[in-house]
Each structure stands twice: as C-alpha cells, then as structure tokens.
Design an enzyme around this catalytic site. Structure first.
Site, PDB file in Angstrom:
ATOM      1  N   ASP A   9      42.813  35.381  41.800  1.00  0.00           N
ATOM      2  CA  ASP A   9      42.433  36.580  41.299  1.00  0.00           C
ATOM      3  C   ASP A   9      42.042  37.483  42.781  1.00  0.00           C
ATOM      4  O   ASP A   9      42.328  37.156  43.744  1.00  0.00           O
ATOM      5  CB  ASP A   9      41.052  36.374  40.905  1.00  0.00           C
ATOM      6  N   ASP A  11      40.299  41.327  42.569  1.00  0.00           N
ATOM      7  CA  ASP A  11      39.089  41.893  42.601  1.00  0.00           C
ATOM      8  C   ASP A  11      37.932  40.687  42.544  1.00  0.00           C
ATOM      9  O   ASP A  11      37.795  40.295  41.623  1.00  0.00           O
ATOM     10  CB  ASP A  11      38.839  43.072  41.670  1.00  0.00           C
ATOM     11  N   ASP A 169      36.670  34.093  40.239  1.00  0.00           N
ATOM     12  CA  ASP A 169      35.282  34.663  40.369  1.00  0.00           C
ATOM     13  C   ASP A 169      34.688  34.526  39.289  1.00  0.00           C
ATOM     14  O   ASP A 169      33.460  35.004  39.330  1.00  0.00           O
ATOM     15  CB  ASP A 169      35.212  35.773  41.325  1.00  0.00           C
TER      16      ASP A 169
END
Length: 231
Positions: A9, A11, A169
């Site tokens: 991922d 961001d 995240d």
C-alpha cells in the site's frame, strides 16, 4: 507458504501524505465556501480513495451530486499542486525496500490514489524504481477492498495470489488481501479510518517495513527469479 512477490500500500504504509491531502481538501472546501476540516478529521477520512475522501470532507453536503462532482474537480486541481510537497517517507521505508529488493522478488505498489498522482509522487519521493508494477485507484474499475487490484498486480508480476504477501495499514488492506487470497501483514501506523488494525485480523503486525522484509524473508523457501518493471 512460499512468497514469490509483494504488494505494498502507498498512503499510510510507505508515505505520510496527510499534510498534502489536508492542504488540497481545505482549499477545495474554501472554493465551495464550506468550513475547513482538521488534520485529525482528514486523517480519519483517508483510505478508500479520492472520491470518498472528498465526500467525507463535504459531510452532509455530499448528498448533492453536482456539488460532489465540482468538489472532486477542485480537489484534483489543488492536490496536483500540493502532491509531494509535505509528504514524508515513514521511518524504515528505504531500508525496508532495499531489504525486500535484495530478496529478489518483484514488488508492486497497490493504492487507491488516482494514477495522475501516484506515479509522480513515487518519483518525487525517490522510490518509483523499486516497483515492477504500480496499480492505482483508477487502473481498474475496482479499488481496494475489492480483490481485483491485487489480482491484477499478481498477474503482472507473474505471481499467484497465494504466493503474494500484501503489506498495508488498515482493515481496507486486510479485506482486499483476504478476498484476493493473499497473506497480509500490517504496520500499526498510517491511515486506518479511525479503526486501528488488530493483530488477530492479519497474519502479523510489523513495526515498519524493515520488519516486513524480515517477515517476508522468513517465508521464502527458494529465491525467485528477479523481475524488472514491465515495458
């Protein structure tokens, strides 16, 4: 478990981008004569792509489809100007990416950010060359938490989902990986829409990308053939 590739991922996992997103969001809201949002609010709004971020910033006003369309257009303008200006690499990202590259298998960046922002940002932050494949939020008709972006990345890298480790995240990343049939690990920082990831929901929680590389190395039973970025 034999790992042959990694998807990561953007961001909240590789890059702390919330400062730029906040600048663009509040400039967009000012254009529409709407009140500004705090950094904490915008942090909680990040995770499901640009359009959802804009709608969350608009709040009750997001019921007006014409206003949403105008807001997205204004956000694109402002984010194109702000993209990368205050973005920072999270601690351990460069060392982790170097460690992953030494393992020899291909890496893909899979993000819900539109392509017009993704690749310039990767280049500006000096990490574009680590990735054989980049799948952005508009590469396909579907975004995470749908599995298609991960399937697309795996196919481009010549890997199978079960042999691809996803690093993210948030619950969004976990849901995408589970739907795709990929093992998944998470970092505890980043943007989780106000819901911190639980170690019970993913295969492991790792403190940073260096620990992610160590985890990946422990799963490699035989070194894969290195792959370059597709032409």
């Amino acid at each position: 478990m034999r790992i042959r590739s990694l998807t990561i991922d953007l961001d909240g996992t590789l890059l702390d981008t919330v400062g730029d997103l906040a600048v663009a969001s509040n400039a967009m809201l000012a254009d529409l004569s709407l009140p500004a949002r705090s950094l904490a609010e915008i942090n909680a709004f990040v995770g499901k792509g640009m359009a959802v971020l804009v709608e969350r910033c608009l709040g009750a006003a997001s019921s007006d489809a014409a206003l949403v369309a105008r807001a997205i257009e204004r956000f694109r303008v402002h984010y194109a100007e702000a993209n990368g200006h205050s973005t920072r690499l999270y601690p351990g990202v460069l060392d982790g990416l170097d460690a992953l590259r030494r393992l020899g298998f291909p890496l893909a960046c899979v993000t819900n950010k539109p392509a017009m922002f993704t690749e310039p940002l990767l280049a500006r932050m000096g990490i574009a060359d680590y990735f054989a494949v980049v799948v952005s939020g508009d590469t396909l008709p579907f975004k995470k938490p749908r599995p298609e972006p991960l399937w697309h990345a795996c196919a481009a890298m010549g890997s199978e989902p079960a042999a691809n480790l996803h690093v993210g995240d948030s619950a969004n990343d976990i849901a995408a990986a589970r739907a795709a049939g990929c093992p998944v690990i998470c970092v505890p920082y980043g943007y989780n829409e106000g819901r911190p990831v639980d170690s019970a929901e993913c295969d492991a929680l790792v403190s940073d990308l260096v620990e992610a590389a160590s985890y990946a190395a422990s799963l490699v039973l035989s070194p894969p053939v290195p792959r370059g970025r597709p032409s």
